[in-house]
Every structure is written in C-alpha cells, then in structure tokens.
Design an enzyme around this catalytic site. Structure first.
Site, PDB file in Angstrom:
ATOM      1  N   ASP A  27      -3.177  -3.415  -0.491  1.00 28.76           N
ATOM      2  CA  ASP A  27      -4.369  -2.950   0.081  1.00 28.76           C
ATOM      3  C   ASP A  27      -5.516  -4.035   0.196  1.00 28.76           C
ATOM      4  O   ASP A  27      -5.477  -5.139  -0.244  1.00 28.76           O
ATOM      5  CB  ASP A  27      -5.148  -1.780  -0.872  1.00 28.76           C
ATOM      6  CG  ASP A  27      -6.199  -1.070  -0.073  1.00 28.76           C
ATOM      7  OD1 ASP A  27      -5.914  -0.735   1.197  1.00 28.76           O
ATOM      8  OD2 ASP A  27      -7.243  -0.941  -0.500  1.00 28.76           O
ATOM      9  N   ASP A  29      -9.208  -3.484   1.834  1.00 24.93           N
ATOM     10  CA  ASP A  29     -10.662  -3.107   1.471  1.00 24.93           C
ATOM     11  C   ASP A  29     -10.972  -3.151   0.102  1.00 24.93           C
ATOM     12  O   ASP A  29     -10.123  -2.018  -0.466  1.00 24.93           O
ATOM     13  CB  ASP A  29     -10.960  -1.963   2.400  1.00 24.93           C
ATOM     14  CG  ASP A  29     -11.311  -2.317   3.697  1.00 24.93           C
ATOM     15  OD1 ASP A  29     -11.742  -3.332   4.226  1.00 24.93           O
ATOM     16  OD2 ASP A  29     -10.650  -1.599   4.626  1.00 24.93           O
TER      17      ASP A  29
END
Length: 343
Positions: A27, A29
């Site tokens: 991922d 963010d």
C-alpha cells in the site's frame, strides 16, 4: 499463493520476509508515504528488499493519480519505480466496468485523472456530465478540492437507472496533517442522495486482488499495509499472508480488537520489518510469550508482564486477545497493558 495462517496469533518467520516472499504488494498512503513525504525508514528498507531480489509492487486504493504520476513521485522520493509497478483501484474498477459495457461506451467519471486514464485504457470514453449520454457512472477519489457539483452529476445519472461503480470505499485517507475524508465518504454522499449501491472494485474486494495478480504475476506475495479493513482483509480474501505496519491508520488498540479477517500474519513498526525475520509467539499455559514478554487474560483485562522490545509485547498481547476473542471481537480492557509499550 500462501496458505491461510492460524489467526489466533501472529506468525513467526526464521528468515527475512524479503527472502520468504517473492513479491511485496505495498500500500502507499500510510505505508510508503504520507502527505507526499516518505515515511521514516521506507526508502532504505525498500531499497534493501529490492537489492535482495524481492519484486516491489505498489497497490493503492487511491484512484486520483495515474500510475505514471505515482511512479514518478516514488522515484523522486528515492524509491525507483516504473508505471508497471503501480496498481490502482482506478485500474481495477475500469476493468470491472469494461467487463459489463461494450467498447466505446461512455462513462460518467466522478474523480481525478487516474480514473479517466484507466477508463480510456479499457476502451471506454469518460464524460463529464449526466447529460453526455453515459452508460454508467464510475466514482473514484478526486482529491480534497473536488467540487460538490460532481456528486450532483453522479446522482442525476444514477437516479436515471445507470449502473454505478466505485473504485473503493475507504472512509478516510492519511495525509501530512492527519486523517482526512476518503473516497468512501464521497460514495456515502451519493448513496444518501440516490439510495443506490455501487459495485466496488478496490481493496479488500476480489476485483482489486485479481487486478494485482494479473499485473504482477506474483507467485508467493505478501501484502503490506496499514489498514485492517482494506489491506489486511484484502489479503485474507485473497488467501495470502500480510504484514501490518503501524505507520498509518491502525493503532495497537484497534489491532488487539481485530476479528479474524483483520488479523495480519505479521506486525511491525514500519517497513524495516521486510528485512528481518519475525519472532515466534509461543503458548505458555494460558499465556503467550514473545521475546521477554508474557501476555495473558485475567478476568476482563489483558495483562502484560516482562520487558524487552515493545513490538514483542504487542505480538504477545495480540495472541492473548485473539485467542480470548476466537471468531468474535476482543472486548477486553487493554489500556493498562498497552501503556508501557509506547505504541
């Protein structure tokens, strides 16, 4: 693909995770960066994993930017990446739309450039108005300055009976100043106005996992994320292992209360966890040990005794809480047990 792990406690690994898995599905963010700036230890940790032969792929529910823009940003931060290394929920939702509409169909795009580019790549034509004869509505994160009128356009079209697709339903998104409303909050606005339900592509749902596997060719991947309800649940749904890092949305108390589908295989402070093995959590009668810590349940509270690395204490607490909760949610008092760990 990995087998599903025992979800009563975090797993251990005798070798570095970057050696045990061929691909890290990271991922962005809250894991690699926050508010556009690299998170501490991310750059050097990813460089170390890459140098050891691990393939790095960046999997984001944020549909705002194109893969080209994300790869350029990562490279500027010191994490060299190609556009083909980036998989976005915009790509996943565009594939979902294209499977249900003919080539050349018009799609009302409520979001940013990443969504429009992804739709075009699938042979669809993004349009801006409900009056442009769209055959469907696709909604993705449009950034903090997205105009309220865009939600009105989506509502007009959906109320005419058009199918509605959403890139993801993350209610929040981490940034440099804190936690802000995400695409899920915008989806709720349209849901309230229309009473409709979108088809959702992003994590933790299967279309995103399928998009990721198709684009990376991963054989033994590990999902790396900061969110229990997207990254970790997505790994659970895909039948692969996961690493939760505590650099984003999830805190230690939320982790202790996680139901089985939200329990990661491994837990670490940040991306340095990719470069190390993971300590075993072992049963000790009615308690669990990890490193110098022992965790147990006494009455309605978690108890932690010992000393050592704070993360080992958290791992032991996870085992005690998850074992107590079984397939439910932990309802134990955790504050005192966590207070001495500084997490």
């Amino acid at each position: 693909m990995s087998h599903q792990q025992d979800r009563s406690r975090p797993s251990g690994s005798s070798t570095a995770l970057s050696e045990a898995y061929d691909t890290a599905l990271l991922d962005l963010d809250g894991v690699v960066y926050a508010g556009g700036e690299a998170i501490g230890h991310a750059v050097e940790s990813l460089a170390g994993a890459r140098a050891g032969g691990m393939h790095l792929a960046y999997v984001t529910n944020n549909a705002l930017r194109t893969p080209d823009a994300v790869a350029e940003h990562l490279t500027e931060l010191g994490v060299p990446a190609e556009p083909s290394d980036v998989i976005t929920s915009a790509q996943a939702v565009a594939r979902l739309v294209a499977e249900q509409l003919p080539p050349g169909a018009r799609v009302l795009a409520i979001g940013g450039e990443g969504l429009r580019v992804a739709l075009r790549e699938r042979g669809l034509v993004p349009v801006e108005s409900a009056d442009d004869d769209p055959a469907a509505v696709a909604q993705g994160y449009g950034g903090p300055d997205m105009a309220w009128g865009r939600f009105a356009e989506a509502s007009y079209a959906i109320r005419r009976g058009l199918p509605w697709f959403a890139s993801n339903t993350d209610l929040t998104i981490p940034g440099a100043r804190g936690i802000a409303p995400g695409n899920g909050a915008a989806v709720e606005v349209v849901r309230i106005a229309t009473g409709a339900e979108p088809q959702v592509a992003g994590k933790p749902l299967p279309p995103m996992h399928r998009e990721t596997v198709l684009r990376t060719g991963a054989k033994r991947p590990i999902v790396v994320g900061d969110r229990l309800d997207t990254d970790i649940e997505g790994a659970f749904n895909g039948g692969v292992d996961s690493l939760l890092v505590l650099t984003g949305v999830t805190d230690a108390a939320q982790l202790l209360a996680a139901p089985p589908q939200h329990r990661p295989t491994y837990v670490d402070r940040d991306l340095r966890g990719l470069l190390t093995g993971q300590p075993e959590v072992t049963p000790a009668g009615d308690a669990y040990r990890c490193g110098g810590w022992t965790a147990s349940v006494r009455g309605d509270r978690l108890v932690l005794e010992g000393e050592g690395e704070a993360l080992d204490g958290l791992r032991a607490l996870c085992a005690a809480a998850w074992s107590f909760a079984g397939s439910g949610v932990c309802g134990l008092e955790t504050g005192k047990a966590l207070a001495g760990l500084g997490l």
